[in-house]
Design a protein around this motif. Structure first.
Motif, short mmCIF file in Angstrom:
data_model
loop_
_atom_site.label_atom_id
_atom_site.label_comp_id
_atom_site.label_asym_id
_atom_site.label_seq_id
_atom_site.Cartn_x
_atom_site.Cartn_y
_atom_site.Cartn_z
N PRO A 145 0.80 -1.23 0.00
CA PRO A 145 0.00 0.00 0.00
C PRO A 145 0.83 1.28 0.00
N ALA A 146 1.95 1.30 0.70
CA ALA A 146 2.79 2.51 0.73
C ALA A 146 3.35 2.81 -0.65
N GLU A 147 3.74 1.77 -1.39
CA GLU A 147 4.28 1.97 -2.73
C GLU A 147 3.19 2.44 -3.70
N VAL A 148 1.99 1.86 -3.56
CA VAL A 148 0.87 2.26 -4.41
C VAL A 148 0.51 3.71 -4.12
N ALA A 149 0.48 4.07 -2.84
CA ALA A 149 0.16 5.44 -2.45
C ALA A 149 1.16 6.42 -3.05
N LYS B 124 2.89 5.98 -5.82
CA LYS B 124 2.64 6.05 -7.26
C LYS B 124 1.41 6.89 -7.57
N LEU B 125 0.36 6.74 -6.75
CA LEU B 125 -0.89 7.45 -7.00
C LEU B 125 -0.93 8.85 -6.37
N ARG B 126 0.11 9.19 -5.64
CA ARG B 126 0.21 10.49 -4.96
C ARG B 126 -0.98 10.71 -4.01
N CYS B 127 -1.20 9.71 -3.19
CA CYS B 127 -2.24 9.80 -2.17
C CYS B 127 -1.67 9.19 -0.89
N GLU C 189 -1.26 6.42 2.19
CA GLU C 189 -1.32 4.97 2.39
C GLU C 189 -2.66 4.61 3.04
N TRP C 190 -3.11 5.45 3.95
CA TRP C 190 -4.39 5.21 4.61
C TRP C 190 -5.51 5.11 3.58
N TRP C 191 -5.52 6.02 2.57
CA TRP C 191 -6.56 6.02 1.55
C TRP C 191 -6.56 4.70 0.78
N VAL C 192 -5.37 4.24 0.40
CA VAL C 192 -5.27 2.99 -0.35
C VAL C 192 -5.82 1.84 0.47
N LYS C 193 -5.43 1.74 1.75
CA LYS C 193 -5.93 0.66 2.60
C LYS C 193 -7.43 0.76 2.83
N GLU C 194 -7.93 1.98 3.02
CA GLU C 194 -9.36 2.18 3.26
C GLU C 194 -10.18 1.77 2.03
N ASP D 168 -3.77 -3.98 -11.18
CA ASP D 168 -4.62 -3.40 -10.14
C ASP D 168 -4.48 -1.87 -10.13
N ILE D 169 -3.25 -1.40 -10.23
CA ILE D 169 -3.01 0.05 -10.22
C ILE D 169 -3.65 0.69 -11.44
N ALA D 170 -3.52 0.04 -12.61
CA ALA D 170 -4.14 0.57 -13.83
C ALA D 170 -5.67 0.61 -13.67
N GLU D 171 -6.24 -0.40 -13.05
CA GLU D 171 -7.69 -0.44 -12.82
C GLU D 171 -8.13 0.64 -11.83
N ILE D 172 -7.32 0.88 -10.80
CA ILE D 172 -7.63 1.95 -9.84
C ILE D 172 -7.67 3.29 -10.57
N LEU D 173 -6.70 3.52 -11.43
CA LEU D 173 -6.67 4.77 -12.20
C LEU D 173 -7.89 4.87 -13.10
#
Length: 117
Positions: free
Chosen positions: A14-18, A20-23, A25-30, A52-57
């Protein structure tokens, strides 16, 4: 279509995804906790793939409701005076008398009329 990518470099925490997405870590986990975004639950933690990241975008992409019209700005010629230059010299704005003062003045004049009659 499911991905058969083996564990390792293809997974992000989640920290790495956050990052990449510039948000946060809490938001990603939530979002994952509420099943709003795709994720993998492996070993008791959230893991994300590139898909997954492409789908989130894609999920959070917002399109404009309607095309924004461009508003043309009027152009003035160099010899045309600006608004400030075209005003009369000596024209000054004056402030209104405050409402309390106007009311007090009206009340006083009404009292004087009653007393005078």
């Amino acid at each position: 279509m499911t991905s058969t990518t083996p564990p390792g470099d293809g997974f992000y925490r989640p920290a790495e995804v956050a990052q990449k997405l510039r948000c946060s870590e809490w938001w990603v986990k939530e979002q994952a906790r509420n099943r709003r975004i795709p994720y993998r639950w492996i070993g008791g933690s959230y893991l994300f793939t590139d898909e997954d990241i492409a789908e989130i975008l894609r999920l959070f992409k917002r399109e404009p409701l309607a095309p924004v019209p461009s508003i043309p700005t009027p152009r003035r010629s160099p010899e045309q005076p600006s608004d400030m230059e075209s005003r009369r010299p000596g024209f000054r704005l004056t402030a209104r008398v405050p409402r309390r003062a106007r009311t007090a003045t009206a009340d006083n004049s009404a009292r004087q009329r009653k007393e005078g009659h």
